[in-house]
Design a protein around this motif. Sequence first.
Motif, PDB file in Angstrom:
ATOM      1  N   LEU A 105       7.405  18.888 -12.069  1.00  0.00           N
ATOM      2  CA  LEU A 105       8.052  17.691 -11.522  1.00  0.00           C
ATOM      3  C   LEU A 105       8.531  17.876 -10.092  1.00  0.00           C
ATOM      4  CD1 LEU A 105      10.186  16.490 -14.575  1.00  0.00           C
ATOM      5  CD2 LEU A 105       7.869  15.852 -13.934  1.00  0.00           C
ATOM      6  N   ALA A 106       8.449  19.093  -9.578  1.00  0.00           N
ATOM      7  CA  ALA A 106       8.955  19.341  -8.224  1.00  0.00           C
ATOM      8  C   ALA A 106       8.261  18.492  -7.162  1.00  0.00           C
ATOM      9  CB  ALA A 106       8.825  20.827  -7.900  1.00  0.00           C
ATOM     10  N   PRO A 107       6.932  18.285  -7.213  1.00  0.00           N
ATOM     11  CA  PRO A 107       6.312  17.427  -6.184  1.00  0.00           C
ATOM     12  C   PRO A 107       6.815  15.993  -6.200  1.00  0.00           C
ATOM     13  CG  PRO A 107       4.647  18.767  -7.275  1.00  0.00           C
ATOM     14  CD  PRO A 107       5.909  18.917  -8.070  1.00  0.00           C
ATOM     15  N   PHE A 108       7.435  15.546  -7.302  1.00  0.00           N
ATOM     16  CA  PHE A 108       7.900  14.161  -7.416  1.00  0.00           C
ATOM     17  C   PHE A 108       9.402  14.066  -7.201  1.00  0.00           C
ATOM     18  CE2 PHE A 108       3.913  14.369  -9.632  1.00  0.00           C
ATOM     19  CZ  PHE A 108       3.300  13.165  -9.369  1.00  0.00           C
ATOM     20  N   GLU A 109       9.976  15.067  -6.602  1.00  0.00           N
ATOM     21  CA  GLU A 109      11.432  15.073  -6.419  1.00  0.00           C
ATOM     22  C   GLU A 109      11.896  13.903  -5.561  1.00  0.00           C
ATOM     23  OE1 GLU A 109      14.936  18.060  -4.698  1.00  0.00           O
ATOM     24  OE2 GLU A 109      12.819  18.644  -4.668  1.00  0.00           O
ATOM     25  N   GLY A 110      11.101  13.524  -4.561  1.00  0.00           N
ATOM     26  CA  GLY A 110      11.533  12.461  -3.653  1.00  0.00           C
ATOM     27  C   GLY A 110      11.075  11.076  -4.045  1.00  0.00           C
ATOM     28  N   VAL A 111      10.503  10.885  -5.227  1.00  0.00           N
ATOM     29  CA  VAL A 111       9.988   9.571  -5.587  1.00  0.00           C
ATOM     30  C   VAL A 111      11.122   8.559  -5.650  1.00  0.00           C
ATOM     31  CG1 VAL A 111      10.137  10.050  -8.074  1.00  0.00           C
ATOM     32  CG2 VAL A 111       8.563   8.303  -7.245  1.00  0.00           C
ATOM     33  N   GLY A 112      10.948   7.453  -4.962  1.00  0.00           N
ATOM     34  CA  GLY A 112      11.933   6.384  -4.971  1.00  0.00           C
ATOM     35  C   GLY A 112      13.194   6.675  -4.204  1.00  0.00           C
ATOM     36  N   ARG A 113      13.238   7.753  -3.417  1.00  0.00           N
ATOM     37  CA  ARG A 113      14.480   8.117  -2.733  1.00  0.00           C
ATOM     38  C   ARG A 113      14.840   7.087  -1.682  1.00  0.00           C
ATOM     39  NH1 ARG A 113      14.540  13.991  -0.276  1.00  0.00           N
ATOM     40  NH2 ARG A 113      14.507  14.453  -2.524  1.00  0.00           N
ATOM     41  N   VAL A 131       0.851  -1.183   0.000  1.00  0.00           N
ATOM     42  CA  VAL A 131       0.000   0.000   0.000  1.00  0.00           C
ATOM     43  C   VAL A 131       0.887   1.233   0.000  1.00  0.00           C
ATOM     44  CG1 VAL A 131      -1.843   1.227   1.179  1.00  0.00           C
ATOM     45  CG2 VAL A 131      -1.789  -1.271   1.250  1.00  0.00           C
ATOM     46  N   TRP A 132       0.712   2.064  -1.001  1.00  0.00           N
ATOM     47  CA  TRP A 132       1.398   3.349  -1.082  1.00  0.00           C
ATOM     48  C   TRP A 132       0.346   4.443  -1.067  1.00  0.00           C
ATOM     49  CZ3 TRP A 132       4.524   1.217  -5.749  1.00  0.00           C
ATOM     50  CH2 TRP A 132       5.619   0.487  -5.268  1.00  0.00           C
ATOM     51  N   VAL A 133       0.408   5.302  -0.058  1.00  0.00           N
ATOM     52  CA  VAL A 133      -0.495   6.440   0.034  1.00  0.00           C
ATOM     53  C   VAL A 133       0.314   7.692  -0.287  1.00  0.00           C
ATOM     54  CG1 VAL A 133      -2.086   7.733   1.487  1.00  0.00           C
ATOM     55  CG2 VAL A 133      -1.881   5.259   1.767  1.00  0.00           C
ATOM     56  N   LEU A 134      -0.027   8.333  -1.390  1.00  0.00           N
ATOM     57  CA  LEU A 134       0.724   9.502  -1.856  1.00  0.00           C
ATOM     58  C   LEU A 134       0.099  10.772  -1.285  1.00  0.00           C
ATOM     59  CD1 LEU A 134       1.132   8.445  -5.589  1.00  0.00           C
ATOM     60  CD2 LEU A 134       2.561   7.850  -3.627  1.00  0.00           C
ATOM     61  N   PRO A 135       0.945  11.744  -0.947  1.00  0.00           N
ATOM     62  CA  PRO A 135       2.398  11.849  -1.181  1.00  0.00           C
ATOM     63  C   PRO A 135       3.259  11.304  -0.058  1.00  0.00           C
ATOM     64  CG  PRO A 135       1.573  13.936  -0.416  1.00  0.00           C
ATOM     65  CD  PRO A 135       0.377  13.022  -0.472  1.00  0.00           C
ATOM     66  N   ALA A 136       2.677  10.790   1.044  1.00  0.00           N
ATOM     67  CA  ALA A 136       3.485  10.366   2.183  1.00  0.00           C
ATOM     68  C   ALA A 136       4.439   9.241   1.808  1.00  0.00           C
ATOM     69  CB  ALA A 136       2.573   9.938   3.335  1.00  0.00           C
ATOM     70  N   ASP A 137       3.981   8.298   1.001  1.00  0.00           N
ATOM     71  CA  ASP A 137       4.803   7.142   0.641  1.00  0.00           C
ATOM     72  C   ASP A 137       5.533   7.337  -0.677  1.00  0.00           C
ATOM     73  OD1 ASP A 137       4.043   5.752   2.913  1.00  0.00           O
ATOM     74  OD2 ASP A 137       2.261   4.927   1.942  1.00  0.00           O
ATOM     75  N   LEU A 138       5.612   8.557  -1.160  1.00  0.00           N
ATOM     76  CA  LEU A 138       6.301   8.804  -2.425  1.00  0.00           C
ATOM     77  C   LEU A 138       7.777   8.419  -2.364  1.00  0.00           C
ATOM     78  CD1 LEU A 138       5.351   9.914  -5.165  1.00  0.00           C
ATOM     79  CD2 LEU A 138       6.282  12.132  -4.500  1.00  0.00           C
ATOM     80  N   PRO A 139       8.504   8.670  -1.270  1.00  0.00           N
ATOM     81  CA  PRO A 139       9.928   8.298  -1.256  1.00  0.00           C
ATOM     82  C   PRO A 139      10.179   6.795  -1.366  1.00  0.00           C
ATOM     83  CG  PRO A 139       9.496   9.967   0.406  1.00  0.00           C
ATOM     84  CD  PRO A 139       8.155   9.505  -0.101  1.00  0.00           C
ATOM     85  N   ARG A 140       9.256   5.949  -0.885  1.00  0.00           N
ATOM     86  CA  ARG A 140       9.498   4.508  -0.965  1.00  0.00           C
ATOM     87  C   ARG A 140       8.764   3.839  -2.122  1.00  0.00           C
ATOM     88  NH1 ARG A 140       5.917   0.946   1.558  1.00  0.00           N
ATOM     89  NH2 ARG A 140       4.033   1.892   2.413  1.00  0.00           N
ATOM     90  N   MET A 141       8.184   4.636  -2.990  1.00  0.00           N
ATOM     91  CA  MET A 141       7.513   4.081  -4.168  1.00  0.00           C
ATOM     92  C   MET A 141       8.500   4.025  -5.325  1.00  0.00           C
ATOM     93  SD  MET A 141       4.072   5.340  -6.197  1.00  0.00           S
ATOM     94  CE  MET A 141       4.883   6.678  -7.049  1.00  0.00           C
ATOM     95  N   ASN A 142       8.712   2.828  -5.838  1.00  0.00           N
ATOM     96  CA  ASN A 142       9.652   2.652  -6.942  1.00  0.00           C
ATOM     97  C   ASN A 142       8.952   2.454  -8.277  1.00  0.00           C
ATOM     98  OD1 ASN A 142       8.556   0.158  -6.528  1.00  0.00           O
ATOM     99  ND2 ASN A 142      10.479  -0.899  -6.089  1.00  0.00           N
ATOM    100  N   LEU A 143       7.687   2.821  -8.352  1.00  0.00           N
ATOM    101  CA  LEU A 143       6.932   2.640  -9.588  1.00  0.00           C
ATOM    102  C   LEU A 143       7.455   3.602 -10.650  1.00  0.00           C
ATOM    103  CD1 LEU A 143       4.481   1.234 -10.929  1.00  0.00           C
ATOM    104  CD2 LEU A 143       3.102   3.170 -10.182  1.00  0.00           C
ATOM    105  N   GLY A 144       7.961   3.044 -11.741  1.00  0.00           N
ATOM    106  CA  GLY A 144       8.431   3.848 -12.858  1.00  0.00           C
ATOM    107  C   GLY A 144       9.827   4.390 -12.713  1.00  0.00           C
ATOM    108  N   THR A 145      10.529   4.066 -11.615  1.00  0.00           N
ATOM    109  CA  THR A 145      11.875   4.619 -11.428  1.00  0.00           C
ATOM    110  C   THR A 145      12.969   3.754 -12.032  1.00  0.00           C
ATOM    111  OG1 THR A 145      12.028   3.519  -9.264  1.00  0.00           O
ATOM    112  CG2 THR A 145      11.166   5.773  -9.308  1.00  0.00           C
ATOM    113  N   ASN A 146      12.666   2.505 -12.330  1.00  0.00           N
ATOM    114  CA  ASN A 146      13.686   1.602 -12.853  1.00  0.00           C
ATOM    115  C   ASN A 146      13.469   1.278 -14.322  1.00  0.00           C
ATOM    116  OD1 ASN A 146      11.355   0.227 -12.427  1.00  0.00           O
ATOM    117  ND2 ASN A 146      12.256  -1.484 -11.290  1.00  0.00           N
ATOM    118  N   LEU A 147      12.811   2.181 -15.041  1.00  0.00           N
ATOM    119  CA  LEU A 147      12.587   1.988 -16.465  1.00  0.00           C
ATOM    120  C   LEU A 147      13.679   2.679 -17.256  1.00  0.00           C
ATOM    121  CD1 LEU A 147       8.727   2.575 -16.589  1.00  0.00           C
ATOM    122  CD2 LEU A 147       9.927   0.385 -16.583  1.00  0.00           C
TER     123      LEU A 147
END
Length: 656
Positions: free
Chosen positions: A344-352, A229-245
């Motif tokens: 893209l600024a709100p997604f700066e921490g995605v997958g961090r 379960v990923w609840v955005l934006p709180a879980d954005l740093p641990r979401m790896n969806l689309g980061t390894n493409l």
Amino acid sequence: MADPAAGTQANPTSLGWRYEILVPDPGPPPHRPAPPDQMRVSREWIAAQRAGEKRTNRPLYLALAALGGLSALSVLLWPVRVLPGVFALGICLASVVVALPVGVALLQGRQAMRERLRREEERLAAERAERERDLRERQEEHARAYTEWQRRKRVYDAQPRWYAVRPPEDAHTVVVAGGTDVGWSALLATVGASVLRVGGDLTVVDLSGRAVAGELCSLVKRSAVIPRVWVLPADLPRMNLGTNLGAGPRARILASLACASDAKADIDADETLLLRIFEVLGPQISIAVLIGGLRALSTPEDDPGTEGDPVLTQLTAAQRAELRARCGRDRAVRERAWELEHHLAPFEGVGRRAAEEPYAQIKVIATDRTLGDVAARAYGTYTVAALSELLELRATRTAGAAAPPWRHTVVVCGADSVPEHDLERLAETASFAGAGLVLMFREIGDDTAHWLADEGHFPVVMRQPGNGAAARVLPVLRARGAAGAGTRPPVVRVHRLTEVIAEALSGSVADSYVEDSAEGVTAPVAMRNAATSVPPLDLVRHVRAATAWGRTTAQAAGLDGGPGAGDVLDDHRLDAHGLRTLPHSAMVLPGPDGPVLADANPGIVTLPTATLGTVEEAPEAPVPEDTAGPGAGADPDGGPPPNLGPPPERLDWRTA
């Protein structure tokens, strides 16, 4: 719960349950023929015959009396010498001669009377025998009819009444028009239960702002499967969806994100610009480094304010120079780079802080209810675009391999928040990859009405929010079934269970997801990320224990409409008012003969009258067997046929 019919199910995903009685009620049992009254010669008839005989013989008796009197008188007159002896003797002899045929006639009349009584008794005996033979034949026929009625009654009582509803084989997208949070929660739990049963994958994109997948998560945890379960934006740093493409897919995802925030943006130009940045900095850079590249393009090279900028320090001077040389230094590039950085600024921490996580069979990506429409649209677009790229990549890798249809299902709750072209691309890639797609629209507008009528789309209508939305879905209901030929609104039958349970759970959807992997598990079981399949009986037990739908349905099981429960269906007119007052879990589906009403309640699977098979897979109604053969209806042990013959004589307690 009954098992489905034998055979391979082409589409394992269930949307709900449809109440149908395929085997008609055989009605009351046939009446047993009553034996007729015993026929005997009545006393009245005998008395009437004897009275007639007396009337007939009365003159003869009078004649005999007269002859007897005359003879007696002549005998009395002879001693007193009134009559000579010869005359007296002659009178007596003449009386005897005359009385003899009269006596014979009387004897013959009595013999005739006895003969008539004998013939009447023989006639009545023959008639009794004929009636008994006819009664025996009717009782044997009744025994055969009663045996056949018993068989029909057993089939009627044992038949399923709730059948699963699955999308047709030619449908790759299910479009849900309307619905409330409670109805969506029920539909998600039902879809998730069917996915767990076959060991498939389910990805839920929840843009509703509420935890409509909460019941699904409880069911998954109860089944000893760990949901992600990923609840955005709180879980954005641990979401790896689309980061390894790769660079191309990531550029398309981010370009779609920018286009969702700015409808006037040129998505092709943004994708080209992002591709050039990836070519310079590398395809696996983080969003923060990408934003640094955009900052380098949006600021002049000789700007003194860029010294010490933490965003620009992520790039070397050589990388910044190469970016400016590769992408250009004109004003349009700087402005577009600045706009992209802003989007893209709100997604700066995605997958961090994303770690190497194991595979998850059930995935839920939700947005927080505190977000506005713009932020929810951005997060939803990113998620949908990333899923499209992943599905396309999976379809490319498995090219030539026949994947089971709908084994991987994607559900988008609140598809109104996602741009039209991103939904179309998701539907196209899902169809190409053999995955199932369920799009839930809170309200069908003029620009989204075509989703209900497109080829390969299966429309599902739930409770409508207003008259305008109801008016837009009415033509689809008319055109998809036989009711389209008429002008009157179609009528469906709503089960009492659908109305009661949906109303009881109208406010049961939580506001947020509770992240607790042990919630709903009361026994020390080994949690796992995937399951090959969950047996149907275990699934029934989990639905009853872990979901509010299952518990409430078990409490209201008496409303199911079993044998002797009477009529449990009510007519519901599908006009604008009827669509706005549908029960929360009710779904109106197109059928070959007109609209059909189904129930998305996952707790129906716990009822003993539910089956995982569909109405189309159900066997045909049994045809009455020919029981006219000899010995039909007889007991196999050699006894008399059941329920045959007159009732036994009543016992007399005085002789017991």
